[in-house]
Design an enzyme around this catalytic site. Sequence first.
Site, PDB file in Angstrom:
ATOM      1  N   ARG A 154      32.764  46.525  26.327  1.00 28.50           N
ATOM      2  CA  ARG A 154      34.070  46.880  26.885  1.00 28.50           C
ATOM      3  C   ARG A 154      35.135  45.841  26.533  1.00 28.50           C
ATOM      4  O   ARG A 154      36.238  46.175  26.118  1.00 28.50           O
ATOM      5  CB  ARG A 154      33.953  47.012  28.409  1.00 28.50           C
ATOM      6  CG  ARG A 154      33.103  48.179  28.877  1.00 28.50           C
ATOM      7  CD  ARG A 154      33.847  49.495  28.783  1.00 28.50           C
ATOM      8  NE  ARG A 154      34.962  49.547  29.715  1.00 28.50           N
ATOM      9  CZ  ARG A 154      34.873  49.912  30.984  1.00 28.50           C
ATOM     10  NH1 ARG A 154      33.701  50.245  31.490  1.00 28.50           N
ATOM     11  NH2 ARG A 154      35.949  49.954  31.754  1.00 28.50           N
ATOM     12  N   ILE A 155      34.803  44.554  26.712  1.00 26.67           N
ATOM     13  CA  ILE A 155      35.798  43.516  26.456  1.00 26.67           C
ATOM     14  C   ILE A 155      36.035  43.359  24.963  1.00 26.67           C
ATOM     15  O   ILE A 155      37.183  43.217  24.514  1.00 26.67           O
ATOM     16  CB  ILE A 155      35.373  42.185  27.107  1.00 26.67           C
ATOM     17  CG1 ILE A 155      35.292  42.352  28.631  1.00 26.67           C
ATOM     18  CG2 ILE A 155      36.360  41.071  26.755  1.00 26.67           C
ATOM     19  CD1 ILE A 155      34.771  41.146  29.362  1.00 26.67           C
ATOM     20  N   GLU A 264      28.744  24.058  34.202  1.00 24.84           N
ATOM     21  CA  GLU A 264      30.118  24.144  34.694  1.00 24.84           C
ATOM     22  C   GLU A 264      30.232  23.502  36.068  1.00 24.84           C
ATOM     23  O   GLU A 264      29.504  23.893  36.981  1.00 24.84           O
ATOM     24  CB  GLU A 264      30.564  25.610  34.748  1.00 24.84           C
ATOM     25  CG  GLU A 264      30.600  26.239  33.363  1.00 24.84           C
ATOM     26  CD  GLU A 264      31.131  27.678  33.364  1.00 24.84           C
ATOM     27  OE1 GLU A 264      31.343  28.240  34.465  1.00 24.84           O
ATOM     28  OE2 GLU A 264      31.334  28.230  32.273  1.00 24.84           O
ATOM     29  N   HIS A 282      36.941  28.081  32.909  1.00 28.74           N
ATOM     30  CA  HIS A 282      36.399  29.407  33.222  1.00 28.74           C
ATOM     31  C   HIS A 282      37.450  30.259  33.947  1.00 28.74           C
ATOM     32  O   HIS A 282      37.265  30.681  35.101  1.00 28.74           O
ATOM     33  CB  HIS A 282      35.129  29.303  34.078  1.00 28.74           C
ATOM     34  CG  HIS A 282      34.243  30.515  33.939  1.00 28.74           C
ATOM     35  ND1 HIS A 282      32.874  30.443  34.037  1.00 28.74           N
ATOM     36  CD2 HIS A 282      34.536  31.822  33.700  1.00 28.74           C
ATOM     37  CE1 HIS A 282      32.363  31.664  33.874  1.00 28.74           C
ATOM     38  NE2 HIS A 282      33.351  32.503  33.675  1.00 28.74           N
ATOM     39  N   LEU A 283      38.530  30.548  33.223  1.00 22.90           N
ATOM     40  CA  LEU A 283      39.675  31.261  33.801  1.00 22.90           C
ATOM     41  C   LEU A 283      39.685  32.748  33.466  1.00 22.90           C
ATOM     42  O   LEU A 283      40.678  33.427  33.721  1.00 22.90           O
ATOM     43  CB  LEU A 283      40.982  30.629  33.295  1.00 22.90           C
ATOM     44  CG  LEU A 283      41.238  29.165  33.657  1.00 22.90           C
ATOM     45  CD1 LEU A 283      42.560  28.709  33.067  1.00 22.90           C
ATOM     46  CD2 LEU A 283      41.233  28.978  35.170  1.00 22.90           C
TER      47      LEU A 283
END
Length: 533
Positions: A154-155, A264, A282-283
Amino acid sequence: MSNPAKPVVLIAEKLSDATVDALGPDFEVRHVDGTDREALFAALADASAILVRSATHVDAEAISHAPNLKVIARAGVGLDNVEIPAATAAGVMVVNAPTSNIISAAELAITHLLSLARHLPAANQSLKAGEWKRSQYTGVELYEKTVGIVGLGRIGVLVAERLAPFGVKLIAYDPYVSPARAAQLGVELRELNDLMAEADFVTIHIPRTPETTGLIGEEQFAAAKPNLRIVNASRGGIIDEAALAAAVSSGQIAGAGLDVFVQEPPADTSLTGIDGIQVTPHLGASTAEAQEKAGVAVAKSVRLALAGDLVPDAVNVAGGIIDEYVRPGIPLAEKLGQFLSGLVDGPVEAIDVEVHGELADYDVKVLRLAVLKGYFARIVSEQVTFVNAPVIAEGRGITSELRTDSVSEEFRNEVTVIAAASDGKRFSVSGTLTGPKQVQKLTAIGGQSIELPLERHHVVLEYEDRPGIVALYGIELGEAGVNIGQMQIGRTQAGGSATSVLTVDAAVPDAVLASIGDKIGDARIRQIEIVEL
Protein backbone atom coordinates in the site's frame (compact mmCIF):
# COMPACT_ATOMS: atom_id res chain seq x y z
CA MET A 1 -37.35 0.23 35.86
CA SER A 2 -33.82 1.62 35.76
CA ASN A 3 -31.90 1.74 32.53
CA PRO A 4 -29.20 -0.90 32.16
CA ALA A 5 -25.69 0.35 32.76
CA LYS A 6 -23.80 1.40 29.68
CA PRO A 7 -20.66 -0.58 28.74
CA VAL A 8 -17.53 1.09 30.13
CA VAL A 9 -14.94 2.25 27.59
CA LEU A 10 -11.62 3.13 29.23
CA ILE A 11 -9.35 5.69 27.58
CA ALA A 12 -5.85 5.21 28.98
CA GLU A 13 -3.97 7.90 27.06
CA LYS A 14 -4.58 11.29 25.48
CA LEU A 15 -6.81 10.91 22.43
CA SER A 16 -8.50 13.51 20.27
CA ASP A 17 -11.97 14.88 20.92
CA ALA A 18 -12.95 13.35 17.59
CA THR A 19 -12.14 9.92 19.01
CA VAL A 20 -14.53 10.38 21.91
CA ASP A 21 -17.17 11.77 19.54
CA ALA A 22 -16.81 8.69 17.31
CA LEU A 23 -17.60 6.43 20.27
CA GLY A 24 -20.99 8.07 20.51
CA PRO A 25 -23.45 8.19 23.42
CA ASP A 26 -23.86 4.46 23.99
CA PHE A 27 -20.91 4.02 26.34
CA GLU A 28 -19.69 5.31 29.67
CA VAL A 29 -16.31 6.82 28.83
CA ARG A 30 -13.77 6.87 31.65
CA HIS A 31 -10.18 8.09 31.70
CA VAL A 32 -7.11 6.70 33.46
CA ASP A 33 -3.34 7.20 33.28
CA GLY A 34 -2.35 3.95 31.62
CA THR A 35 1.25 4.25 32.80
CA ASP A 36 0.07 4.05 36.45
CA ARG A 37 -0.26 0.28 36.73
CA GLU A 38 -2.26 0.21 39.98
CA ALA A 39 -4.72 2.79 38.68
CA LEU A 40 -4.95 0.91 35.39
CA PHE A 41 -5.70 -2.40 37.11
CA ALA A 42 -8.43 -0.82 39.22
CA ALA A 43 -10.01 0.90 36.22
CA LEU A 44 -10.00 -2.33 34.16
CA ALA A 45 -12.20 -4.12 36.70
CA ASP A 46 -15.44 -3.28 34.89
CA ALA A 47 -14.18 -2.08 31.50
CA SER A 48 -15.58 -3.59 28.31
CA ALA A 49 -13.00 -1.87 26.12
CA ILE A 50 -9.74 0.01 26.52
CA LEU A 51 -8.19 2.49 24.09
CA VAL A 52 -4.43 3.09 24.23
CA ARG A 53 -1.61 4.57 22.20
CA SER A 54 1.94 3.31 22.85
CA ALA A 55 2.68 4.13 26.50
CA THR A 56 0.15 1.78 28.11
CA HIS A 57 1.18 -1.87 28.28
CA VAL A 58 -1.80 -4.20 28.05
CA ASP A 59 -0.14 -7.47 28.97
CA ALA A 60 -1.34 -10.71 30.54
CA GLU A 61 -1.25 -9.17 34.01
CA ALA A 62 -3.40 -6.23 32.95
CA ILE A 63 -5.83 -8.50 31.11
CA SER A 64 -6.19 -10.67 34.24
CA HIS A 65 -7.66 -7.63 36.03
CA ALA A 66 -10.33 -7.16 33.34
CA PRO A 67 -12.98 -9.91 33.56
CA ASN A 68 -15.43 -8.02 31.34
CA LEU A 69 -12.93 -6.89 28.70
CA LYS A 70 -14.00 -7.58 25.12
CA VAL A 71 -11.71 -5.38 23.04
CA ILE A 72 -8.29 -3.70 23.26
CA ALA A 73 -7.90 -0.85 20.78
CA ARG A 74 -4.52 0.62 19.86
CA ALA A 75 -4.87 4.04 18.23
CA GLY A 76 -2.00 3.47 15.83
CA VAL A 77 -0.33 0.82 13.71
CA GLY A 78 2.16 -1.04 15.90
CA LEU A 79 1.06 -3.45 18.63
CA ASP A 80 4.27 -3.93 20.58
CA ASN A 81 2.59 -2.77 23.80
CA VAL A 82 -0.30 -5.24 23.52
CA GLU A 83 0.23 -8.91 24.41
CA ILE A 84 -1.84 -10.43 21.63
CA PRO A 85 -1.53 -14.14 22.65
CA ALA A 86 -2.75 -13.30 26.16
CA ALA A 87 -5.66 -11.33 24.73
CA THR A 88 -6.57 -14.13 22.35
CA ALA A 89 -6.41 -16.72 25.15
CA ALA A 90 -8.81 -14.55 27.17
CA GLY A 91 -11.17 -14.14 24.23
CA VAL A 92 -10.39 -10.43 23.93
CA MET A 93 -10.32 -8.86 20.49
CA VAL A 94 -7.35 -6.65 19.59
CA VAL A 95 -7.82 -3.90 17.01
CA ASN A 96 -5.61 -1.17 15.64
CA ALA A 97 -5.64 1.37 12.83
CA PRO A 98 -3.47 -0.21 10.12
CA THR A 99 -4.12 2.31 7.37
CA SER A 100 -4.23 5.48 9.45
CA ASN A 101 -0.63 6.44 8.69
CA ILE A 102 -0.04 5.19 5.17
CA ILE A 103 -0.29 8.61 3.54
CA SER A 104 1.87 10.18 6.25
CA ALA A 105 4.46 7.42 5.86
CA ALA A 106 4.53 7.78 2.07
CA GLU A 107 4.91 11.55 2.31
CA LEU A 108 7.74 11.23 4.83
CA ALA A 109 9.64 8.91 2.49
CA ILE A 110 9.29 11.43 -0.33
CA THR A 111 10.33 14.21 2.05
CA HIS A 112 13.53 12.30 2.79
CA LEU A 113 14.17 11.78 -0.93
CA LEU A 114 13.80 15.48 -1.72
CA SER A 115 15.76 16.53 1.34
CA LEU A 116 18.64 14.23 0.38
CA ALA A 117 18.60 15.56 -3.16
CA ARG A 118 18.97 19.17 -1.97
CA HIS A 119 21.08 18.76 1.22
CA LEU A 120 18.42 20.49 3.31
CA PRO A 121 19.52 19.42 6.82
CA ALA A 122 23.16 20.44 6.28
CA ALA A 123 22.24 23.68 4.50
CA ASN A 124 19.82 24.59 7.27
CA GLN A 125 22.40 23.93 9.96
CA SER A 126 25.08 25.89 8.08
CA LEU A 127 22.94 28.98 7.56
CA LYS A 128 21.82 28.99 11.18
CA ALA A 129 25.48 28.91 12.16
CA GLY A 130 25.99 32.18 10.26
CA GLU A 131 27.48 30.67 7.10
CA TRP A 132 26.50 31.32 3.46
CA LYS A 133 27.89 28.39 1.45
CA ARG A 134 25.60 28.09 -1.54
CA SER A 135 28.09 26.25 -3.74
CA GLN A 136 28.74 23.63 -1.06
CA TYR A 137 25.13 22.49 -1.16
CA THR A 138 24.57 22.03 -4.87
CA GLY A 139 21.99 19.29 -5.19
CA VAL A 140 20.38 17.18 -7.90
CA GLU A 141 16.91 17.06 -9.47
CA LEU A 142 14.60 14.09 -9.30
CA TYR A 143 13.53 14.80 -12.87
CA GLU A 144 14.62 12.02 -15.27
CA LYS A 145 16.28 10.10 -12.43
CA THR A 146 15.58 6.44 -11.72
CA VAL A 147 13.84 5.74 -8.41
CA GLY A 148 13.82 2.19 -7.06
CA ILE A 149 10.99 1.17 -4.75
CA VAL A 150 11.61 -1.90 -2.62
CA GLY A 151 8.12 -3.23 -1.89
CA LEU A 152 4.92 -2.42 -3.81
CA GLY A 153 2.45 -2.73 -0.96
CA ARG A 154 0.00 0.00 0.00
CA ILE A 155 2.69 2.51 0.97
CA GLY A 156 5.01 1.60 -1.90
CA VAL A 157 2.16 2.16 -4.35
CA LEU A 158 1.35 5.54 -2.78
CA VAL A 159 5.00 6.53 -3.14
CA ALA A 160 5.01 5.45 -6.80
CA GLU A 161 1.84 7.42 -7.52
CA ARG A 162 3.26 10.56 -5.90
CA LEU A 163 6.67 10.30 -7.58
CA ALA A 164 5.35 9.77 -11.10
CA PRO A 165 4.56 13.50 -11.68
CA PHE A 166 8.21 14.33 -10.92
CA GLY A 167 9.13 12.80 -14.27
CA VAL A 168 11.14 9.93 -12.81
CA LYS A 169 11.62 6.41 -14.09
CA LEU A 170 10.12 4.01 -11.56
CA ILE A 171 11.54 0.54 -11.00
CA ALA A 172 10.71 -1.83 -8.16
CA TYR A 173 11.73 -5.02 -6.42
CA ASP A 174 8.83 -7.09 -5.13
CA PRO A 175 8.90 -10.85 -5.79
CA TYR A 176 5.18 -11.12 -5.00
CA VAL A 177 3.96 -8.64 -7.62
CA SER A 178 3.33 -9.73 -11.19
CA PRO A 179 4.78 -7.78 -14.14
CA ALA A 180 1.22 -7.02 -15.31
CA ARG A 181 0.31 -5.40 -11.97
CA ALA A 182 3.58 -3.42 -11.95
CA ALA A 183 2.87 -2.21 -15.48
CA GLN A 184 -0.54 -0.93 -14.34
CA LEU A 185 1.32 1.19 -11.79
CA GLY A 186 3.80 2.48 -14.36
CA VAL A 187 6.63 0.54 -12.70
CA GLU A 188 9.18 -1.87 -14.15
CA LEU A 189 10.20 -4.86 -12.01
CA ARG A 190 13.83 -5.68 -11.28
CA GLU A 191 15.80 -8.15 -9.20
CA LEU A 192 17.16 -6.48 -6.07
CA ASN A 193 20.80 -6.23 -7.15
CA ASP A 194 19.77 -4.95 -10.58
CA LEU A 195 17.59 -2.31 -8.94
CA MET A 196 20.46 -1.23 -6.70
CA ALA A 197 22.78 -0.94 -9.68
CA GLU A 198 20.35 1.07 -11.81
CA ALA A 199 18.69 3.41 -9.31
CA ASP A 200 19.69 6.96 -8.42
CA PHE A 201 17.32 6.88 -5.44
CA VAL A 202 15.94 3.92 -3.49
CA THR A 203 13.09 3.94 -0.98
CA ILE A 204 12.13 0.92 1.14
CA HIS A 205 8.57 -0.16 1.96
CA ILE A 206 8.57 -3.79 3.16
CA PRO A 207 8.03 -5.48 6.53
CA ARG A 208 10.97 -6.71 8.58
CA THR A 209 10.98 -10.49 8.66
CA PRO A 210 13.78 -13.04 9.00
CA GLU A 211 13.98 -13.02 5.19
CA THR A 212 14.18 -9.23 4.84
CA THR A 213 16.44 -8.46 7.81
CA GLY A 214 19.74 -7.26 6.36
CA LEU A 215 18.28 -7.52 2.86
CA ILE A 216 20.35 -4.54 1.71
CA GLY A 217 23.97 -4.84 2.77
CA GLU A 218 27.54 -4.89 1.47
CA GLU A 219 26.73 -6.80 -1.73
CA GLN A 220 23.95 -4.41 -2.70
CA PHE A 221 25.96 -1.27 -1.91
CA ALA A 222 28.84 -2.66 -3.96
CA ALA A 223 26.48 -2.86 -6.95
CA ALA A 224 25.19 0.70 -6.47
CA LYS A 225 26.16 3.90 -8.25
CA PRO A 226 28.23 6.38 -6.23
CA ASN A 227 25.37 8.90 -6.56
CA LEU A 228 22.82 6.56 -4.93
CA ARG A 229 20.70 8.03 -2.15
CA ILE A 230 18.67 5.52 -0.13
CA VAL A 231 15.73 6.05 2.24
CA ASN A 232 14.29 3.71 4.85
CA ALA A 233 11.06 4.89 6.46
CA SER A 234 9.71 1.35 6.78
CA ARG A 235 11.30 -0.84 9.47
CA GLY A 236 14.71 -0.79 11.10
CA GLY A 237 17.07 -3.61 10.20
CA ILE A 238 16.13 -4.06 6.56
CA ILE A 239 19.31 -2.16 5.73
CA ASP A 240 22.45 -3.55 7.37
CA GLU A 241 23.34 -0.52 9.47
CA ALA A 242 27.08 -1.24 9.62
CA ALA A 243 27.23 -1.71 5.86
CA LEU A 244 25.30 1.52 5.32
CA ALA A 245 27.58 3.49 7.63
CA ALA A 246 30.62 2.19 5.76
CA ALA A 247 29.10 2.87 2.33
CA VAL A 248 28.21 6.49 3.14
CA SER A 249 31.40 7.24 5.07
CA SER A 250 33.61 5.94 2.25
CA GLY A 251 31.65 7.71 -0.50
CA GLN A 252 30.55 4.41 -1.99
CA ILE A 253 27.04 5.91 -2.09
CA ALA A 254 26.01 9.56 -1.80
CA GLY A 255 23.76 9.47 1.25
CA ALA A 256 20.87 8.02 3.18
CA GLY A 257 17.71 9.10 4.98
CA LEU A 258 16.57 7.03 7.95
CA ASP A 259 13.40 7.25 10.00
CA VAL A 260 13.76 3.79 11.57
CA PHE A 261 16.56 1.91 13.32
CA VAL A 262 17.34 -1.53 14.68
CA GLN A 263 17.31 -0.05 18.17
CA GLU A 264 15.09 2.92 18.90
CA PRO A 265 16.34 5.31 20.00
CA PRO A 266 19.76 4.43 18.51
CA ALA A 267 22.25 3.40 21.18
CA ASP A 268 25.18 5.32 19.65
CA THR A 269 26.08 7.78 16.91
CA SER A 270 27.46 5.25 14.42
CA LEU A 271 24.68 6.28 12.03
CA THR A 272 23.33 9.53 13.40
CA GLY A 273 26.77 11.10 13.54
CA ILE A 274 27.60 10.66 9.85
CA ASP A 275 27.19 13.84 7.79
CA GLY A 276 25.79 12.05 4.74
CA ILE A 277 22.99 10.39 6.69
CA GLN A 278 19.92 12.46 7.61
CA VAL A 279 17.79 11.03 10.39
CA THR A 280 14.37 11.49 11.94
CA PRO A 281 13.04 9.85 15.14
CA HIS A 282 10.48 7.43 13.63
CA LEU A 283 8.07 10.14 12.46
CA GLY A 284 6.20 8.07 9.86
CA ALA A 285 2.89 8.31 11.70
CA SER A 286 3.56 11.62 13.42
CA THR A 287 1.09 13.90 11.72
CA ALA A 288 -2.04 15.42 13.22
CA GLU A 289 -4.10 13.77 10.48
CA ALA A 290 -2.68 10.30 11.06
CA GLN A 291 -3.16 10.55 14.81
CA GLU A 292 -6.78 11.65 14.43
CA LYS A 293 -7.52 9.00 11.81
CA ALA A 294 -6.11 6.36 14.15
CA GLY A 295 -8.26 7.44 17.08
CA VAL A 296 -11.46 7.68 15.06
CA ALA A 297 -10.79 4.34 13.34
CA VAL A 298 -10.35 2.39 16.57
CA ALA A 299 -13.34 4.12 18.16
CA LYS A 300 -15.46 2.81 15.29
CA SER A 301 -13.94 -0.64 15.73
CA VAL A 302 -14.81 -0.59 19.43
CA ARG A 303 -18.42 0.21 18.57
CA LEU A 304 -18.54 -2.71 16.11
CA ALA A 305 -16.85 -5.12 18.51
CA LEU A 306 -19.15 -4.35 21.42
CA ALA A 307 -22.14 -4.71 19.09
CA GLY A 308 -20.93 -8.15 17.98
CA ASP A 309 -20.38 -7.10 14.37
CA LEU A 310 -17.53 -7.91 12.00
CA VAL A 311 -14.54 -5.72 12.85
CA PRO A 312 -12.40 -4.77 9.84
CA ASP A 313 -9.24 -4.06 11.81
CA ALA A 314 -9.28 -6.99 14.24
CA VAL A 315 -5.83 -8.57 14.27
CA ASN A 316 -6.44 -11.71 16.32
CA VAL A 317 -10.08 -12.73 15.70
CA ALA A 318 -12.47 -11.89 12.91
CA GLY A 319 -15.36 -10.69 15.03
CA GLY A 320 -18.99 -11.09 14.12
CA ILE A 321 -20.98 -14.30 14.33
CA ILE A 322 -18.62 -17.24 13.81
CA ASP A 323 -19.72 -20.72 14.84
CA GLU A 324 -17.73 -22.22 17.70
CA TYR A 325 -17.03 -25.27 15.54
CA VAL A 326 -15.41 -23.05 12.90
CA ARG A 327 -13.45 -20.75 15.22
CA PRO A 328 -10.54 -23.18 16.00
CA GLY A 329 -9.88 -23.41 12.28
CA ILE A 330 -9.04 -19.70 12.00
CA PRO A 331 -5.47 -19.89 13.38
CA LEU A 332 -4.87 -23.08 11.38
CA ALA A 333 -5.95 -21.32 8.19
CA GLU A 334 -3.72 -18.32 8.99
CA LYS A 335 -0.72 -20.61 9.44
CA LEU A 336 -1.45 -22.52 6.24
CA GLY A 337 -1.49 -19.16 4.47
CA GLN A 338 1.91 -18.33 5.96
CA PHE A 339 3.23 -21.76 4.97
CA LEU A 340 1.98 -21.30 1.41
CA SER A 341 3.75 -17.94 1.11
CA GLY A 342 6.99 -19.71 2.05
CA LEU A 343 6.51 -22.35 -0.64
CA VAL A 344 5.70 -20.01 -3.51
CA ASP A 345 8.25 -18.76 -6.01
CA GLY A 346 7.43 -15.32 -7.37
CA PRO A 347 4.05 -13.67 -7.99
CA VAL A 348 0.78 -15.60 -8.01
CA GLU A 349 -2.50 -15.08 -9.86
CA ALA A 350 -4.83 -17.01 -7.55
CA ILE A 351 -5.04 -18.23 -3.95
CA ASP A 352 -7.90 -20.67 -3.48
CA VAL A 353 -9.12 -22.41 -0.33
CA GLU A 354 -10.79 -25.81 -0.12
CA VAL A 355 -12.59 -26.99 3.02
CA HIS A 356 -13.35 -30.71 3.23
CA GLY A 357 -15.37 -32.58 5.86
CA GLU A 358 -17.93 -31.62 8.47
CA LEU A 359 -16.88 -27.96 8.34
CA ALA A 360 -18.44 -27.74 4.89
CA ASP A 361 -21.86 -27.67 6.57
CA TYR A 362 -21.00 -24.38 8.32
CA ASP A 363 -20.34 -20.82 7.20
CA VAL A 364 -16.57 -20.97 6.67
CA LYS A 365 -16.01 -17.78 4.67
CA VAL A 366 -13.77 -16.55 7.48
CA LEU A 367 -11.29 -19.36 6.71
CA ARG A 368 -10.61 -17.91 3.26
CA LEU A 369 -10.01 -14.52 4.88
CA ALA A 370 -7.70 -16.14 7.43
CA VAL A 371 -5.66 -17.83 4.68
CA LEU A 372 -5.23 -14.53 2.85
CA LYS A 373 -4.35 -12.77 6.10
CA GLY A 374 -1.65 -15.36 6.80
CA TYR A 375 -0.34 -15.31 3.23
CA PHE A 376 0.14 -11.55 3.09
CA ALA A 377 1.24 -11.02 6.71
CA ARG A 378 4.90 -11.63 5.88
CA ILE A 379 4.81 -10.03 2.44
CA VAL A 380 3.35 -6.53 2.76
CA SER A 381 4.44 -3.72 5.04
CA GLU A 382 0.99 -2.72 6.25
CA GLN A 383 -1.03 -4.52 8.92
CA VAL A 384 -3.11 -7.28 7.34
CA THR A 385 -6.63 -7.85 8.68
CA PHE A 386 -9.53 -10.13 7.86
CA VAL A 387 -11.18 -7.39 5.82
CA ASN A 388 -8.26 -5.75 4.02
CA ALA A 389 -6.61 -9.08 3.07
CA PRO A 390 -8.89 -9.58 0.04
CA VAL A 391 -8.41 -5.92 -0.85
CA ILE A 392 -4.64 -6.47 -0.83
CA ALA A 393 -5.12 -9.54 -3.02
CA GLU A 394 -7.28 -7.62 -5.47
CA GLY A 395 -4.76 -4.78 -5.58
CA ARG A 396 -2.10 -7.28 -6.63
CA GLY A 397 -4.31 -8.85 -9.29
CA ILE A 398 -4.83 -12.06 -7.27
CA THR A 399 -8.18 -13.85 -7.35
CA SER A 400 -9.40 -16.03 -4.49
CA GLU A 401 -12.17 -18.62 -4.30
CA LEU A 402 -13.58 -20.77 -1.49
CA ARG A 403 -14.74 -24.30 -2.26
CA THR A 404 -16.39 -26.70 0.19
CA ASP A 405 -16.93 -30.44 0.09
CA SER A 406 -18.49 -32.53 2.88
CA VAL A 407 -16.27 -35.49 1.96
CA SER A 408 -12.85 -35.78 3.62
CA GLU A 409 -11.27 -39.15 2.98
CA GLU A 410 -8.64 -39.26 5.72
CA PHE A 411 -9.57 -36.64 8.33
CA ARG A 412 -12.69 -35.34 9.98
CA ASN A 413 -11.90 -31.97 8.43
CA GLU A 414 -9.11 -30.77 6.15
CA VAL A 415 -8.25 -27.33 4.78
CA THR A 416 -6.21 -27.05 1.57
CA VAL A 417 -4.80 -23.81 0.19
CA ILE A 418 -3.62 -23.60 -3.41
CA ALA A 419 -1.63 -20.90 -5.20
CA ALA A 420 -1.48 -20.62 -8.97
CA ALA A 421 1.71 -18.85 -9.99
CA SER A 422 2.03 -16.52 -12.95
CA ASP A 423 4.30 -19.01 -14.70
CA GLY A 424 1.72 -21.82 -14.48
CA LYS A 425 3.15 -23.60 -11.43
CA ARG A 426 0.84 -24.66 -8.62
CA PHE A 427 1.70 -24.82 -4.94
CA SER A 428 -0.49 -26.32 -2.23
CA VAL A 429 -0.49 -27.19 1.45
CA SER A 430 -3.13 -28.93 3.56
CA GLY A 431 -3.76 -29.10 7.28
CA THR A 432 -6.15 -30.28 9.96
CA LEU A 433 -6.90 -30.19 13.68
CA THR A 434 -6.64 -33.48 15.55
CA GLY A 435 -7.54 -34.79 18.98
CA PRO A 436 -9.22 -33.17 21.97
CA LYS A 437 -6.46 -30.56 22.13
CA GLN A 438 -7.06 -29.60 18.48
CA VAL A 439 -3.40 -30.02 17.49
CA GLN A 440 -2.58 -28.20 14.25
CA LYS A 441 -1.03 -30.55 11.71
CA LEU A 442 0.24 -30.47 8.14
CA THR A 443 -1.36 -33.22 6.08
CA ALA A 444 -0.04 -32.66 2.56
CA ILE A 445 2.36 -30.51 0.55
CA GLY A 446 2.03 -30.35 -3.21
CA GLY A 447 -0.50 -33.18 -3.04
CA GLN A 448 1.98 -35.51 -1.33
CA SER A 449 0.62 -36.89 1.95
CA ILE A 450 2.48 -36.20 5.17
CA GLU A 451 1.40 -35.80 8.78
CA LEU A 452 3.33 -33.78 11.31
CA PRO A 453 2.59 -30.87 13.67
CA LEU A 454 2.73 -27.27 12.52
CA GLU A 455 5.63 -25.76 14.46
CA ARG A 456 7.51 -22.48 14.25
CA HIS A 457 10.47 -23.61 12.13
CA HIS A 458 10.20 -25.90 9.10
CA VAL A 459 12.47 -26.97 6.29
CA VAL A 460 10.92 -28.32 3.09
CA LEU A 461 13.14 -30.18 0.60
CA GLU A 462 11.91 -31.32 -2.81
CA TYR A 463 14.12 -33.65 -4.87
CA GLU A 464 14.19 -36.77 -7.00
CA ASP A 465 13.81 -39.78 -4.73
CA ARG A 466 16.98 -41.85 -4.32
CA PRO A 467 18.91 -43.52 -1.48
CA GLY A 468 21.09 -41.49 0.88
CA ILE A 469 19.29 -38.14 0.81
CA VAL A 470 17.98 -38.34 4.38
CA ALA A 471 21.43 -39.24 5.71
CA LEU A 472 22.96 -36.38 3.74
CA TYR A 473 20.83 -33.59 5.17
CA GLY A 474 20.70 -35.25 8.59
CA ILE A 475 24.50 -35.15 8.85
CA GLU A 476 24.66 -31.54 7.62
CA LEU A 477 22.09 -30.35 10.14
CA GLY A 478 23.66 -32.37 12.95
CA GLU A 479 27.09 -30.91 12.32
CA ALA A 480 25.54 -27.44 12.35
CA GLY A 481 23.94 -28.11 15.74
CA VAL A 482 20.39 -27.99 14.35
CA ASN A 483 18.05 -30.46 16.04
CA ILE A 484 15.32 -32.12 13.97
CA GLY A 485 12.11 -32.34 15.98
CA GLN A 486 10.05 -34.41 13.54
CA MET A 487 10.16 -35.30 9.88
CA GLN A 488 7.99 -36.87 7.21
CA ILE A 489 8.66 -37.83 3.61
CA GLY A 490 6.03 -37.84 0.91
CA ARG A 491 6.64 -39.13 -2.60
CA THR A 492 4.73 -39.84 -5.78
CA GLN A 493 6.38 -43.22 -6.30
CA ALA A 494 9.69 -44.98 -5.78
CA GLY A 495 12.28 -43.04 -7.72
CA GLY A 496 9.84 -40.21 -8.40
CA SER A 497 9.64 -36.78 -6.84
CA ALA A 498 9.91 -36.69 -3.04
CA THR A 499 9.24 -34.05 -0.40
CA SER A 500 10.91 -34.07 3.01
CA VAL A 501 9.32 -31.86 5.63
CA LEU A 502 11.24 -31.23 8.85
CA THR A 503 10.40 -29.37 12.01
CA VAL A 504 13.56 -27.97 13.58
CA ASP A 505 14.17 -26.35 16.95
CA ALA A 506 15.67 -23.16 15.49
CA ALA A 507 16.22 -21.41 12.19
CA VAL A 508 18.81 -23.08 9.97
CA PRO A 509 21.69 -20.84 8.79
CA ASP A 510 21.48 -20.02 5.08
CA ALA A 511 24.98 -21.39 4.53
CA VAL A 512 23.91 -24.79 5.84
CA LEU A 513 20.90 -24.89 3.52
CA ALA A 514 23.11 -23.87 0.60
CA SER A 515 25.53 -26.68 1.42
CA ILE A 516 22.68 -29.20 1.55
CA GLY A 517 21.44 -27.96 -1.80
CA ASP A 518 24.87 -28.29 -3.36
CA LYS A 519 25.25 -31.86 -2.15
CA ILE A 520 21.80 -33.04 -3.21
CA GLY A 521 22.22 -31.29 -6.53
CA ASP A 522 18.66 -31.01 -7.73
CA ALA A 523 16.89 -29.97 -4.55
CA ARG A 524 14.49 -27.10 -4.04
CA ILE A 525 14.83 -26.07 -0.39
CA ARG A 526 12.58 -23.71 1.54
CA GLN A 527 12.88 -22.62 5.15
CA ILE A 528 9.50 -21.55 6.52
CA GLU A 529 8.87 -19.77 9.81
CA ILE A 530 5.34 -19.67 11.24
CA VAL A 531 4.46 -16.94 13.74
CA GLU A 532 1.37 -16.17 15.79
CA LEU A 533 -0.59 -13.40 14.09
